[in-house]
Design a protein around this motif. Structure first.
Motif, PDB file in Angstrom:
ATOM      1  N   ASP A 159       0.824  -1.208   0.000  1.00  0.00           N
ATOM      2  CA  ASP A 159       0.000   0.000   0.000  1.00  0.00           C
ATOM      3  C   ASP A 159       0.857   1.256   0.000  1.00  0.00           C
ATOM      4  O   ASP A 159       0.500   2.263  -0.629  1.00  0.00           O
ATOM      5  N   LEU A 160       1.984   1.204   0.695  1.00  0.00           N
ATOM      6  CA  LEU A 160       2.889   2.360   0.676  1.00  0.00           C
ATOM      7  C   LEU A 160       3.438   2.609  -0.722  1.00  0.00           C
ATOM      8  O   LEU A 160       3.592   3.766  -1.147  1.00  0.00           O
ATOM      9  N   ARG A 161       3.726   1.540  -1.443  1.00  0.00           N
ATOM     10  CA  ARG A 161       4.226   1.701  -2.812  1.00  0.00           C
ATOM     11  C   ARG A 161       3.153   2.304  -3.710  1.00  0.00           C
ATOM     12  O   ARG A 161       3.437   3.101  -4.611  1.00  0.00           O
ATOM     13  N   LYS A 162       1.897   1.908  -3.510  1.00  0.00           N
ATOM     14  CA  LYS A 162       0.800   2.505  -4.275  1.00  0.00           C
ATOM     15  C   LYS A 162       0.696   4.005  -3.987  1.00  0.00           C
ATOM     16  O   LYS A 162       0.525   4.817  -4.904  1.00  0.00           O
ATOM     17  N   LEU A 163       0.809   4.341  -2.704  1.00  0.00           N
ATOM     18  CA  LEU A 163       0.747   5.760  -2.334  1.00  0.00           C
ATOM     19  C   LEU A 163       1.950   6.514  -2.894  1.00  0.00           C
ATOM     20  O   LEU A 163       1.813   7.654  -3.367  1.00  0.00           O
ATOM     21  N   GLU A 164       3.112   5.895  -2.875  1.00  0.00           N
ATOM     22  CA  GLU A 164       4.313   6.519  -3.441  1.00  0.00           C
ATOM     23  C   GLU A 164       4.158   6.739  -4.944  1.00  0.00           C
ATOM     24  O   GLU A 164       4.522   7.795  -5.477  1.00  0.00           O
ATOM     25  N   ALA A 165       3.608   5.736  -5.647  1.00  0.00           N
ATOM     26  CA  ALA A 165       3.406   5.871  -7.095  1.00  0.00           C
ATOM     27  C   ALA A 165       2.422   6.998  -7.401  1.00  0.00           C
ATOM     28  O   ALA A 165       2.606   7.765  -8.351  1.00  0.00           O
ATOM     29  N   ALA A 166       1.361   7.100  -6.581  1.00  0.00           N
ATOM     30  CA  ALA A 166       0.390   8.176  -6.785  1.00  0.00           C
ATOM     31  C   ALA A 166       1.038   9.537  -6.551  1.00  0.00           C
ATOM     32  O   ALA A 166       0.804  10.489  -7.319  1.00  0.00           O
ATOM     33  N   ALA A 167       1.869   9.639  -5.509  1.00  0.00           N
ATOM     34  CA  ALA A 167       2.548  10.908  -5.230  1.00  0.00           C
ATOM     35  C   ALA A 167       3.516  11.271  -6.344  1.00  0.00           C
ATOM     36  O   ALA A 167       3.621  12.443  -6.745  1.00  0.00           O
ATOM     37  N   ARG A 168       4.218  10.266  -6.887  1.00  0.00           N
ATOM     38  CA  ARG A 168       5.164  10.531  -7.974  1.00  0.00           C
ATOM     39  C   ARG A 168       4.429  10.986  -9.232  1.00  0.00           C
ATOM     40  O   ARG A 168       4.868  11.926  -9.915  1.00  0.00           O
ATOM     41  N   ALA A 169       3.313  10.323  -9.538  1.00  0.00           N
ATOM     42  CA  ALA A 169       2.537  10.704 -10.717  1.00  0.00           C
ATOM     43  C   ALA A 169       1.947  12.103 -10.552  1.00  0.00           C
ATOM     44  O   ALA A 169       1.957  12.914 -11.489  1.00  0.00           O
ATOM     45  N   PHE A 170       1.469  12.405  -9.335  1.00  0.00           N
ATOM     46  CA  PHE A 170       0.909  13.735  -9.094  1.00  0.00           C
ATOM     47  C   PHE A 170       1.990  14.796  -9.219  1.00  0.00           C
ATOM     48  O   PHE A 170       1.767  15.867  -9.790  1.00  0.00           O
ATOM     49  N   GLY A 171       3.175  14.496  -8.684  1.00  0.00           N
ATOM     50  CA  GLY A 171       4.279  15.445  -8.787  1.00  0.00           C
ATOM     51  C   GLY A 171       4.773  15.643 -10.202  1.00  0.00           C
ATOM     52  O   GLY A 171       5.385  16.667 -10.513  1.00  0.00           O
ATOM     53  N   SER A 172       4.496  14.662 -11.092  1.00  0.00           N
ATOM     54  CA  SER A 172       4.911  14.777 -12.494  1.00  0.00           C
ATOM     55  C   SER A 172       3.934  15.589 -13.335  1.00  0.00           C
ATOM     56  O   SER A 172       4.160  15.772 -14.530  1.00  0.00           O
ATOM     57  N   HIS A 174       0.379  14.983 -13.348  1.00  0.00           N
ATOM     58  CA  HIS A 174      -0.914  14.324 -13.538  1.00  0.00           C
ATOM     59  C   HIS A 174      -1.803  14.668 -12.339  1.00  0.00           C
ATOM     60  O   HIS A 174      -1.901  13.903 -11.380  1.00  0.00           O
ATOM     61  N   LEU A 175      -2.431  15.811 -12.398  1.00  0.00           N
ATOM     62  CA  LEU A 175      -3.144  16.349 -11.242  1.00  0.00           C
ATOM     63  C   LEU A 175      -4.375  15.554 -10.869  1.00  0.00           C
ATOM     64  O   LEU A 175      -4.882  15.684  -9.751  1.00  0.00           O
ATOM     65  N   SER A 176      -4.881  14.740 -11.775  1.00  0.00           N
ATOM     66  CA  SER A 176      -6.077  13.950 -11.464  1.00  0.00           C
ATOM     67  C   SER A 176      -5.739  12.635 -10.768  1.00  0.00           C
ATOM     68  O   SER A 176      -6.636  11.859 -10.443  1.00  0.00           O
ATOM     69  N   THR A 177      -4.464  12.370 -10.514  1.00  0.00           N
ATOM     70  CA  THR A 177      -4.048  11.113  -9.878  1.00  0.00           C
ATOM     71  C   THR A 177      -4.541  11.062  -8.441  1.00  0.00           C
ATOM     72  O   THR A 177      -4.424  12.038  -7.694  1.00  0.00           O
ATOM     73  N   ARG A 178      -5.083   9.898  -8.049  1.00  0.00           N
ATOM     74  CA  ARG A 178      -5.522   9.673  -6.677  1.00  0.00           C
ATOM     75  C   ARG A 178      -5.066   8.281  -6.237  1.00  0.00           C
ATOM     76  O   ARG A 178      -4.935   7.373  -7.054  1.00  0.00           O
ATOM     77  N   ALA A 179      -4.825   8.125  -4.952  1.00  0.00           N
ATOM     78  CA  ALA A 179      -4.416   6.831  -4.397  1.00  0.00           C
ATOM     79  C   ALA A 179      -5.657   5.982  -4.153  1.00  0.00           C
ATOM     80  O   ALA A 179      -6.581   6.415  -3.455  1.00  0.00           O
ATOM     81  N   GLN A 180      -5.678   4.797  -4.726  1.00  0.00           N
ATOM     82  CA  GLN A 180      -6.815   3.893  -4.597  1.00  0.00           C
ATOM     83  C   GLN A 180      -6.418   2.739  -3.678  1.00  0.00           C
ATOM     84  O   GLN A 180      -5.744   1.808  -4.086  1.00  0.00           O
ATOM     85  N   LEU A 181      -6.824   2.808  -2.427  1.00  0.00           N
ATOM     86  CA  LEU A 181      -6.503   1.775  -1.448  1.00  0.00           C
ATOM     87  C   LEU A 181      -7.779   1.222  -0.829  1.00  0.00           C
ATOM     88  O   LEU A 181      -8.805   1.910  -0.756  1.00  0.00           O
ATOM     89  N   SER A 182      -7.689  -0.012  -0.376  1.00  0.00           N
ATOM     90  CA  SER A 182      -8.827  -0.651   0.276  1.00  0.00           C
ATOM     91  C   SER A 182      -9.084  -0.007   1.633  1.00  0.00           C
ATOM     92  O   SER A 182      -8.173   0.479   2.297  1.00  0.00           O
ATOM     93  N   PHE A 194      -4.135  12.227   1.546  1.00  0.00           N
ATOM     94  CA  PHE A 194      -3.392  12.536   0.325  1.00  0.00           C
ATOM     95  C   PHE A 194      -4.351  12.916  -0.798  1.00  0.00           C
ATOM     96  O   PHE A 194      -4.111  13.884  -1.540  1.00  0.00           O
ATOM     97  N   ASN A 195      -5.435  12.160  -0.952  1.00  0.00           N
ATOM     98  CA  ASN A 195      -6.403  12.450  -2.011  1.00  0.00           C
ATOM     99  C   ASN A 195      -7.051  13.815  -1.815  1.00  0.00           C
ATOM    100  O   ASN A 195      -7.265  14.554  -2.782  1.00  0.00           O
ATOM    101  N   GLU A 196      -7.350  14.143  -0.567  1.00  0.00           N
ATOM    102  CA  GLU A 196      -7.946  15.452  -0.299  1.00  0.00           C
ATOM    103  C   GLU A 196      -6.945  16.566  -0.598  1.00  0.00           C
ATOM    104  O   GLU A 196      -7.298  17.600  -1.178  1.00  0.00           O
ATOM    105  N   MET A 197      -5.697  16.353  -0.193  1.00  0.00           N
ATOM    106  CA  MET A 197      -4.655  17.337  -0.505  1.00  0.00           C
ATOM    107  C   MET A 197      -4.494  17.488  -2.012  1.00  0.00           C
ATOM    108  O   MET A 197      -4.401  18.614  -2.536  1.00  0.00           O
ATOM    109  N   ALA A 198      -4.476  16.352  -2.740  1.00  0.00           N
ATOM    110  CA  ALA A 198      -4.329  16.408  -4.192  1.00  0.00           C
ATOM    111  C   ALA A 198      -5.516  17.122  -4.836  1.00  0.00           C
ATOM    112  O   ALA A 198      -5.337  17.899  -5.790  1.00  0.00           O
ATOM    113  N   ARG A 199      -6.710  16.870  -4.300  1.00  0.00           N
ATOM    114  CA  ARG A 199      -7.892  17.539  -4.863  1.00  0.00           C
ATOM    115  C   ARG A 199      -7.810  19.050  -4.667  1.00  0.00           C
ATOM    116  O   ARG A 199      -8.105  19.818  -5.598  1.00  0.00           O
ATOM    117  N   GLN A 200      -7.401  19.479  -3.486  1.00  0.00           N
ATOM    118  CA  GLN A 200      -7.307  20.914  -3.227  1.00  0.00           C
ATOM    119  C   GLN A 200      -6.211  21.560  -4.060  1.00  0.00           C
ATOM    120  O   GLN A 200      -6.385  22.679  -4.573  1.00  0.00           O
TER     121      GLN A 200
END
Length: 443
Positions: A159-172, A174-182, A194-200
């Protein structure tokens, strides 16, 4: 990941080892009474046989009998007198010994067995040591901990790797990127943050882009007119025509100045509550001041502006804590907006709502605003299709400023349909605590 796994495993393993040592060293003392009762029940037959054996070998034969016992056990038997035992036992243990009961010492490693003739048999409880079996048991224990840690870290790290990948994509970008976790994930709440921060951040960046686009568009037109007007001034014309050109240029300069002022106001409001100057304001005087400021504009358009505070407590002056300059600016923008579309009348009304909130309403009897456009009218530089020229539409910043004024006060503004079919703007300002020191203001 390997370093984190090793650290976590060492922490768990050391913690488990400390717990085992504490249990072995302290539980015998903490639960001495219960351990003693269990040992008495378990060794009752052994104690009876041992006592009977020693009773049948009294006197000189007893030492020989003990020596014979030593050949068949590892207890280290010693015969003591009651006087020798008394200093070694607590009051409770001494009482139990006098009652003929088997007594364990504090750490439960040896025992005292009283004999009927007043002699006490002291014996060490030497347990058989099986180091190889113990090493195997503790090895299995350490392996079980390792497997548990690996299993836990696997899902956590995934799950941390998923969150890391989402953060890397957002930083690149891709502003619509969100972390999809169970929802069962250990870091689900973190992913939601993180998703709320990315949305704002996405909303802020898109807002800034729209603002820059709108600003460049709004500046382009008056600047083009200024450039064209300056070019015309160089051509030979009559003095009257030259004065008309100069007046037009001054109008364009005033338009630019007004646009910059509106942008600075909106920018200050975007920074939130830090720039609020809260005062205790008379609602009646605030509305009268706004109405007086708009009196000439309303009269020039042959409109009627009515002010009502019927919803406020009648006969008593009503006060509200707010930034009077910002609230007055918001009301002026709402009334100016209404003057562009109203046919005959505009109304300004104040009421006290839920929990002491101040509800300010501006109605007009114009054509109203379609439902599909009601949310977008509060966006900067947005104009309705029927009012895109600046003569009626302004810059498209007035209603955006109204919304920001409401938000920095912790309230909101909404657009509804008036009873006359026109537009109704309702701004709600919640009750705020009195600032210290309290300032009174009329407007």
């Amino acid at each position: 990941m390997l370093r984190s796994l090793v650290r976590l495993y060492l922490v768990v393993l050391i913690g488990g080892a400390i717990a085992i040592v504490l249990i072995n060293q302290s539980f015998g003392k903490l639960f001495h009474g219960r351990v003693t009762e269990i040992e008495r029940a378990a060794d009752s037959a052994y104690a009876f046989v041992l006592g009977d054996y020693l009773q049948r070998h009294a006197g000189a034969e007893r030492a020989q009998a003990l020596a014979e016992l030593q050949k068949h056990g590892r207890n280290g038997f010693t015969l003591l007198s009651l006087a020798d035992v008394r200093p070694l036992l607590s009051e409770h243990s001494w009482s139990e010994l006098r009652e003929g009961k088997l007594v364990l010492n504090d750490d439960a490693t040896s025992y005292y067995l009283p004999l009927p003739d007043g002699v006490v048999l002291y014996a060490q409880r030497n347990e058989v040591s099986n180091l190889d079996i113990q090493a195997l048991a503790y090895g299995l224990f350490a392996l079980a901990i390792l497997l548990s840690v690996i299993l836990w870290v696997h899902y956590h790290w995934r799950d941390l790797r998923k969150l890391e990948a989402a953060a890397r994509a957002f930083g690149s970008g891709h502003l619509s990127t969100r972390a999809q976790l169970s929802r069962k994930s250990n870091i689900y709440e973190l992913s939601q943050q993180f998703n709320e921060m990315a949305r704002q951040i996405e909303a802020s960046i898109l807002h800034q882009r729209d603002m820059m686009h709108g600003i460049s568009h709004e500046l382009k037109t008056p600047l083009a007119r200024l450039e064209f007007g300056l070019a015309l001034l160089q051509s030979p014309e009559s003095p009257d025509r030259q004065r008309e050109r100069q007046m037009a240029l001054r109008q364009d300069v005033r338009e630019l100045d007004e646009l910059v002022t509106e942008l600075l106001t909106l920018s200050r409001l975007e920074q939130g509550e830090d720039h609020l100057v809260l005062m205790r304001v008379s609602v009646d005087e605030l509305l009268d001041s706004v109405a007086a400021s708009m009196a000439d504009d309303v009269a020039d358009r042959s409109l009627v502006l009515s002010v009502s505070t019927a919803g406020v407590i009648q006969g008593k002056p009503t006060y509200h804590v707010c930034d009077p300059k910002l609230v007055a600016r918001a009301l002026l923008n709402l009334i100016r907006n209404s003057t562009r579309y109203a046919r005959q009348a505009i109304s300004l009304r104040a009421e006290i709502g839920v929990a002491g909130a101040l509800v300010l309403t501006v109605d007009d009897d114009g054509p109203g605003i379609p439902l599909a456009d009601r949310e977008r009218v509060f966006e900067p530089f947005h104009r309705l299709d029927s009012s895109r020229d600046r003569h009626t539409g302004g810059f498209g910043l007035g209603l955006a400023i109204v919304r920001r004024v409401a938000l920095v006060h912790g309230g909101d503004v909404r657009l509804e349909s008036a009873a006359s079919g026109g537009a109704r703007f309702v701004m709600t300002l919640p009750a705020l605590p009195l600032p210290v020191p309290v300032k009174d203001a009329a407007s």
